[in-house]
Design an enzyme around this catalytic site. Structure first.
Site, PDB file in Angstrom:
ATOM      1  N   SER A 207      -9.496 -12.575  28.927  1.00 56.94           N
ATOM      2  CA  SER A 207      -8.402 -11.681  28.564  1.00 56.94           C
ATOM      3  C   SER A 207      -7.847 -12.075  27.207  1.00 56.94           C
ATOM      4  CB  SER A 207      -7.282 -11.738  29.624  1.00 56.94           C
ATOM      5  OG  SER A 207      -6.694 -13.031  29.665  1.00 56.94           O
TER       6      SER A 207
ATOM      7  N   ARG B 249     -11.189 -19.877  33.828  1.00 59.50           N
ATOM      8  CA  ARG B 249     -10.888 -20.250  35.211  1.00 59.50           C
ATOM      9  C   ARG B 249     -10.788 -19.058  36.154  1.00 59.50           C
ATOM     10  NH1 ARG B 249      -5.788 -24.097  35.427  1.00 59.50           N
ATOM     11  NH2 ARG B 249      -4.886 -22.365  34.233  1.00 59.50           N
TER      12      ARG B 249
ATOM     13  N   ASP C  84     -13.084 -25.418  34.250  1.00 66.03           N
ATOM     14  CA  ASP C  84     -11.765 -25.978  33.960  1.00 66.03           C
ATOM     15  C   ASP C  84     -11.946 -26.856  32.732  1.00 66.03           C
ATOM     16  OD1 ASP C  84      -9.429 -27.432  33.753  1.00 66.03           O
ATOM     17  OD2 ASP C  84      -9.408 -28.115  35.844  1.00 66.03           O
ATOM     18  N   VAL C  85     -11.375 -26.454  31.600  1.00 63.61           N
ATOM     19  CA  VAL C  85     -11.628 -27.180  30.349  1.00 63.61           C
ATOM     20  C   VAL C  85     -11.060 -28.590  30.363  1.00 63.61           C
ATOM     21  CG1 VAL C  85     -11.793 -25.088  28.949  1.00 63.61           C
ATOM     22  CG2 VAL C  85      -9.572 -26.261  29.173  1.00 63.61           C
TER      23      VAL C  85
ATOM     24  N   ASN D 217     -10.927 -21.148  22.743  1.00 66.74           N
ATOM     25  CA  ASN D 217      -9.747 -20.302  22.845  1.00 66.74           C
ATOM     26  C   ASN D 217      -8.889 -20.621  24.058  1.00 66.74           C
ATOM     27  OD1 ASN D 217      -8.134 -17.696  22.415  1.00 66.74           O
ATOM     28  ND2 ASN D 217      -9.025 -17.368  24.442  1.00 66.74           N
TER      29      ASN D 217
ATOM     30  N   TYR E 185       3.644 -28.416  23.495  1.00 68.84           N
ATOM     31  CA  TYR E 185       2.684 -27.429  22.999  1.00 68.84           C
ATOM     32  C   TYR E 185       2.474 -27.594  21.499  1.00 68.84           C
ATOM     33  CZ  TYR E 185       0.769 -22.760  21.960  1.00 68.84           C
ATOM     34  OH  TYR E 185      -0.003 -21.721  21.535  1.00 68.84           O
TER      35      TYR E 185
ATOM     36  N   LYS F  46      -1.092 -28.484  19.697  1.00 69.62           N
ATOM     37  CA  LYS F  46      -1.721 -27.597  18.717  1.00 69.62           C
ATOM     38  C   LYS F  46      -1.832 -28.267  17.342  1.00 69.62           C
ATOM     39  CE  LYS F  46      -2.672 -23.929  21.188  1.00 69.62           C
ATOM     40  NZ  LYS F  46      -4.070 -23.519  21.426  1.00 69.62           N
TER      41      LYS F  46
ATOM     42  N   THR G 121      -0.392 -10.580  24.005  1.00 72.82           N
ATOM     43  CA  THR G 121      -1.329 -11.013  25.037  1.00 72.82           C
ATOM     44  C   THR G 121      -0.599 -11.226  26.363  1.00 72.82           C
ATOM     45  OG1 THR G 121      -0.999 -13.375  24.619  1.00 72.82           O
ATOM     46  CG2 THR G 121      -2.696 -12.247  23.295  1.00 72.82           C
TER      47      THR G 121
END
Length: 258
Positions: free
Chosen positions: A20, A42, A62-63, A89, A153, A157, A188
């Site tokens: 997505s 996932r 699952d990364v 991504n 976060y 990043k 998104t």
């Protein structure tokens, strides 16, 4: 335009978080450029829907789990051949004040956004080193500047951007480019969740919450996933072979780099 003249014709591209949002838009764009796509993520239901649209392969993973990543990438190789393009991504964003950012939240942000990027890159590296290719990490403007209430976060990043630059130098003479795209607030499902939280915790209306985000973009709007996908596709194109180690902001002028 026939298949042989497409710029990515025959190249196997893996897109994590491909079910997505930005990942789905990137996968569609690369498929239109001729790439063979493996979607990873996932959510099985989302992967199945998106894969059916593109005629793509998919793998559930699952990364944050090394064994899951290893198995998914090996299965992708067996199905679609050597990996020539990797789009990291998959990501997650959670907000909390610094005082309320507990170790669980911190670890989750770092594990999904940074460690997941590393594990997937490492899994693809044998193919990339053998044949050359592209890595594009979907970071965020949070990887270039700071934002309040998302310290974990932002740290993760920033780590993705740093990893991008380090790998770009290490792989510069091996036929592999490594770049990042750094979207601003993008339309998104992830953003929709953030808006819901703003509404529930602040009492603002949905319109007010959206306005608080779009004001950070000098163009006064949300970035569209297709715009991020266009930037990613360019970095994967033959014409971008000398572009590496860059963090490209797709944010309407919010962040100026250079």
């Amino acid at each position: 335009m026939n298949g042989e003249s497409l710029p990515l014709s025959g190249l196997h591209a893996v897109v994590t978080g491909g079910g997505s949002g930005i990942g789905a838009a990137v996968a569609e764009r690369l498929a239109h450029q001729g790439a063979r796509i493996t979607l990873m993520g996932r959510n099985l239901a989302r992967l199945e829907v998106q894969a059916a649209k593109l005629g793509a392969a998919f793998e559930v993973l699952d990364v944050t789990d090394e064994n899951s990543v290893t198995a998914a990438f090996e299965a992708a190789r067996q199905t679609s051949g050597s990996i020539r393009i990797l789009i990291n991504n998959a990501g997650q964003a959670s907000s909390a004040s610094a005082l309320k950012t507990d170790l669980e939240l911190w670890r989750r942000m770092v594990d999904v956004n940074l460690t997941g990027t590393w594990l997937c890159t490492r899994a693809a590296l044998p193919d990339l080193l053998a044949h050359g290719g592209r890595v594009v990490n979907v970071a965020s403007t949070a990887g270039l500047i700071g934002y309040a209430y998302v310290s974990a976060y932002v740290a993760a990043k920033h780590g993705v951007v740093g990893l991008t630059r380090a790998l770009a130098l290490e792989l510069a003479q091996r036929g592999v480019t490594v770049n990042a795209v750094c979207p601003g607030y993008t339309d998104t499902p992830l953003l929709a969740g953030a808006l819901d939280k703003i509404v529930s915790t602040t009492g603002r209306s949905a319109e007010e919450a959206l306005g608080s985000l779009t004001r950070s973009n000098p163009q006064g709007r949300l970035v569209q996933p297709s715009e991020v996908a266009d930037a990613v596709a360019w970095l994967c194109s033959p014409g971008a072979s000398s572009i590496t180690g860059q963090a490209v902001a797709v944010a309407g002028g919010e962040v100026m780099t250079g």
